[in-house]
Design a protein around this motif. Structure first.
Motif, short mmCIF file in Angstrom:
data_model
loop_
_atom_site.label_atom_id
_atom_site.label_comp_id
_atom_site.label_asym_id
_atom_site.label_seq_id
_atom_site.Cartn_x
_atom_site.Cartn_y
_atom_site.Cartn_z
N ALA B 209 0.93 -1.28 0.03
CA ALA B 209 -0.12 -0.06 0.11
C ALA B 209 0.89 1.32 0.00
CB ALA B 209 -0.75 -0.05 1.16
N ASP B 210 0.39 2.32 -0.66
CA ASP B 210 1.13 3.57 -0.73
C ASP B 210 1.35 4.20 0.39
OD1 ASP B 210 1.57 2.92 -3.54
OD2 ASP B 210 -0.41 4.08 -4.19
N THR B 211 0.46 3.88 1.35
CA THR B 211 0.12 4.72 2.66
C THR B 211 1.09 4.39 3.45
OG1 THR B 211 -1.60 3.48 2.98
CG2 THR B 211 -1.89 5.68 2.36
N PHE B 212 1.78 2.94 3.53
CA PHE B 212 2.51 2.27 4.22
C PHE B 212 3.78 2.70 4.52
CE2 PHE B 212 5.57 -1.14 5.20
CZ PHE B 212 5.12 -1.27 6.26
N SER B 213 4.25 3.31 5.74
CA SER B 213 5.64 3.66 5.93
C SER B 213 6.48 2.91 6.92
CB SER B 213 5.49 5.23 6.45
OG SER B 213 5.38 5.17 7.90
N GLY B 214 5.72 2.42 7.87
CA GLY B 214 6.38 1.43 8.78
C GLY B 214 7.17 2.04 10.04
N ALA B 215 7.32 3.43 10.10
CA ALA B 215 7.76 4.01 10.98
C ALA B 215 6.91 4.13 12.38
CB ALA B 215 8.03 5.66 10.58
N THR B 216 7.36 3.57 13.49
CA THR B 216 6.68 3.77 14.81
C THR B 216 6.42 5.04 15.25
OG1 THR B 216 8.63 3.40 16.04
CG2 THR B 216 7.53 1.39 15.32
#
Lengths: 447, 395
Positions: B209-216
């Motif tokens: 997904a484009d919105t996925f960044s993974g940064a907490t």
């Protein structure tokens, strides 16, 4: 009259409390003197099998202080002498016959007043009543030599179950006062404590009671009172005595004869009609409980309370200082996965089972350990029930490590041996036993 | 049940002294006592004993952990499915979550349990139930993508070095689960930190997904530039306060939901198993230290220093650590006064490590481990003061 609030007390809510009625059970054919039930006494016999003894006659004495005598509670013949392991003298069995009585001089209020302390002490030493004094800090036989800094007298005994103070004192108030008068000759400081809410203490005995104690078990145990009321370190070597023994001293001094009956509590979940009984000192447990217990299951007969008493068994006798027989179920079935679930039927000091929320419910405790022995997990419950301010989990580590100085600093000698820390421990560590053993080892070193 | 009990009893002779399987008595004893209560009676006074034992003590912690475990399974699956743009219906999500969480849990129990058994057999004592809690805690603090061999190594370190070398449960001074996590964190930082490890991607990188960044949230806060507001940066990254409280974002599997931790805290406090003093003082420590930093921070300070306590409390592993890790009775101090000091210092250190230390964005784990080391010292001071008040009773 001062009030004393004892911290960290707990009522285990045992079922089977004795009713206040007293039934008489005095005719026994055989009694016993049990030297091994008197802590730190090293007995030496003065009779042999077949000897006739009178009521009040010495049958043994203490090797370390020979003035301390153990006496036969009845007139009769020495029938047998029972040795335990390592030839420890366990019991002197006496079959009752005749009515020979050893009499000492008797006193009135006035003659007692003029009696000097040394003579009184000699009289009590040979009376057979001396072992009713329990000397702190080792909670054993009181030394015959030297002065006693204080004597703590507890009117109430709140261990489940001990004789109720109102039953013990019924019709015996004068003897109690007379006994107290004698104690006051032995020590400058006699501290009489009674439970808050004790009716007699508030009314008829209000002039002799010094301290009103607030708190559940073991608040009224004399050693606990002594710790919480002591003004300074001199009282560390105070003596303690229970109400009924003071009455016995009063009776002995006024009649000159060894008083050989006591009120005991026959109680606990497995007694059909828990009650008080007046029995002969040294009565066989088998005879006292006969037909009075629900013996469809295996039972444990405890001489004394369920927290500090002795696992006597049916064939034993009541020791001189043992004022109760408590009967518990001693055999039970395994439960399936009993540590999961809400546990509304589980008695606990903690809040880990729903049973803790059952308010005034009385519990049919059995003799189960209820778990496996583990290392201390520092739950801290033991410190919450220590009425003499010890942190048992820290003391335990010092005792295990053999650090005597540190153990003493943690209050080892203040331990009143009430048994509550052992009771609550989820790791099932025998804390009280460890402390008592360590104290005994220290005593052996010092004498 | 009678049948099962009979099976146990008829096989007991093999495990008893002299039997063929004598060595494995600890295993038999463990399996038997899990199913059936012992019927041993008291040998010494007190003649009666409390119903509470350590099995109950430990199982209550596991029960308190259930909300966290359930949420971990759901949320781990959900985050993976969202990032991978796959079906979001309940069963797919839970299935994915189980697929990610269970292997870690099973590895932890298999390897850790084996170590416990080995030590029990060699030392000839019973298997201690303390591992039940350690084994439940550790998987919840790990990322979803953790390789299982690392889990095995980590739990081995935690159980052996963190606990058994000192003598087992009760004699350890560090929390075994955190010891394991710290070992994994410092040994394999690439698998335990950064943006890539928290979400399991089941599709190729171009399908993510484009919105996925993974940064907490902690990483977002850490990277916020000076002068900017961390809370605004968090909100614009999608981490609203409510979301952080509920916990539906990717981070360590079971640590995200403050709500689940609060339910656990409630159970621990009501049953008396977890210390409310420790939990409350951890919160007080965070509030005190972050407020102090807020006051001291100037316009040119690191942006993280301006973040208010309200956000600190719901970020990272603080709630989980305060409720389940700091309250471990063995590795925390014994006395109540010491618990206050211990908890407050954990809170303070957590905020300090988060905001001032440039190396690690998360401070809770290190704060608790550090205070575990200091717990005996705090206890010592508290006890020494207490002993001074006693009337000496010596020979």
């Amino acid at each position: 009259m001062k009030t004393l609030k004892v911290p960290n007390t707990y009522d285990i809510s045992l079922s089977g409390a004795p009713s206040l009625t007293v039934s008489e059970f005095l005719s026994v054919s055989q009694v016993a003197v049990l030297p091994s039930t008197i802590s730190h006494l090293k007995p030496k016999l003065t009779v042999k099998i077949g000897d006739s003894v009178a009521r009040g006659q010495a049958v043994a004495f203490d090797k370390l202080s020979p003035e301390v005598k153990l006496v036969s509670p009845v007139s009769g013949t020495v029938k047998d002498i029972v040795y335990g392991q390592k030839r420890r003298l366990d019991a002197i069995l006496i079959s009752c016959s005749g009515d020979a009585v050893e009499t000492h001089s008797s006193y009135t209020k006035d003659t007692l007043n003029s009696l000097d302390a040394a003579t009184l002490k000699q009289l009590l030493l040979k009376s057979g009543l001396w072992p009713s004094f329990v000397a702190l800090p080792f909670m054993g036989l009181a030394p015959a030599e030297g002065d006693v800094p204080a004597i703590y007298v507890a009117v109430n005994d709140d261990e489940p179950f001990a004789p109720h103070a109102s039953v013990v004192l019924k019709g015996k108030q004068d003897q109690f006062r007379f006994g107290l008068a004698a104690l006051k000759k032995l020590s400058k400081s006699v501290v009489v404590s009674a439970a808050m809410g004790n009716e007699i203490a508030g009314t008829a005995l209000s002039d002799v009671v010094d301290v009103l104690v607030e708190g559940k078990y073991p608040a009224n145990q004399p050693a606990t009172v002594a710790y919480n009321a002591k003004p300074d370190a001199t009282h560390n070597k105070a003596w303690t005595i229970k109400c009924q023994d003071v009455i016995a001293i009063g009776e002995f001094l006024s009649t000159g004869v060894f008083p050989n009956t006591r009120v005991i509590a026959l109680a606990g979940p497995k007694v059909k009609e828990p009650q008080h009984m007046r029995v002969t000192v040294g009565s066989p447990i088998k005879d006292v409980v006969a037909g009075r217990c629900d013996d469809s299951v295996a039972l444990r007969y405890i001489a004394g309370g369920v927290l500090t008493g002795r696992n006597a068994g049916l064939d034993s006798y009541l020791g001189f200082n043992e004022n109760a027989i408590n009967v518990l179920q001693d055999e039970f079935d395994s439960e399936f996965m009993n540590f999961v679930g809400l546990g509304p039927k589980k008695a606990t000091y903690s809040r880990a089972y729903l049973g803790a929320a059952m308010g005034a419910k009385k519990w049919d405790y059995h003799t189960g350990v209820n778990g496996s022995a583990r290392d201390c997990v520092a739950c801290g419950y033991c410190a919450e029930v220590c009425s003499v301010g010890i942190l048992p989990q820290f003391l335990m580590r010092n005792v295990v490590a053999g650090d005597v100085d540190e153990s003493l600093a943690h209050g080892l000698l203040d331990c009143s041996e009430c048994g509550l820390c052992t009771f609550v421990c989820p790791s099932k560590i025998e804390l009280t036993d460890m402390f008592v053993s360590q104290k005994t080892a220290l005593l052996e070193e010092t004498r | 049940m009678k049948w099962l009990q009979h099976q146990f009893e008829s096989n007991e002779k093999h495990f008893k002294s002299g039997g063929k399987l004598e060595t494995f008595y600890a295993l038999y004893e463990m399996l038997y006592t899990i199913h059936f209560s012992l019927t041993n009676t008291t040998k010494k006074s007190a003649h009666v004993r409390d119903s509470l034992d350590t099995k109950r003590f430990m199982i209550l912690v596991v029960i308190a952990l259930t909300p966290c475990i359930l949420f971990a399974i759901y949320n781990t699956g959900y985050q993976s499915q969202v990032a991978s743009q796959l079906s979001l219906d309940f069963f797919s999500v839970v299935f994915r979550g189980l697929l990610l969480f269970l292997p870690v849990l099973i590895t932890t129990f298999a390897v850790g349990g084996l170590w416990e058994l080995i030590f029990a057999v060699v030392r000839k004592h019973e298997v201690n139930e303390g591992f039940l809690v350690t084994g439940m805690l550790l998987p919840l603090t790990l990322p979803a993508t953790i390789p299982l061999w690392q889990v095995a190594l980590g739990v081995s370190f935690g159980v052996v070095i963190g606990k058994e070398v000192f003598g087992g449960t009760g004699k350890n001074f560090l929390n075994p689960a955190l010891t394991a996590r710290a070992f994994m964190f410092f040994s394999y930082p690439a698998y335990m930190s950064g943006d890539a490890v928290w979400t399991f991607l089941s599709v190729a990188q171009d399908k993510v997904a484009d919105t996925f960044s993974g940064a907490t949230p902690l990483a977002v806060a850490f990277l916020t530039e000076r002068g900017a507001s961390v809370s605004e940066a968090l909100v614009s990254a999608g981490y609203t306060w409510d979301r952080l409280f509920i916990g539906n974002y990717a981070a360590s599997m079971g640590e995200t939901s403050v709500l689940a931790c609060l339910i656990g805290a409630f159970i621990l406090i009501v049953t008396g198993v977890g210390s409310w003093r420790t939990m409350l003082s951890c919160v007080l420590g965070v509030v005190a230290m972050s407020t102090l930093l807020n006051i001291m921070a100037g316009p040119d300070s690191v942006a993280f220093l301006h973040l208010s306590a309200k956000w600190h409390l719901v970020m990272g592993g603080f709630a989980f650590g305060a409720v389940f890790m700091a309250t471990d009775p063995v590795s925390s101090p014994d006395t109540n006064a010491a618990k206050w000091i211990y908890g407050i210092l954990i809170g303070c250190l957590t905020v300090l490590i988060r905001t001032v230390n440039p190396a690690y964005p998360e401070g809770m784990m290190l704060a608790i481990l550090l205070m575990n080391v200091f717990a005996p010292l705090i206890d010592h001071c508290v006890v020494a003061r207490r002993l001074k008040k006693r009337i000496p009773n010596v020979l």
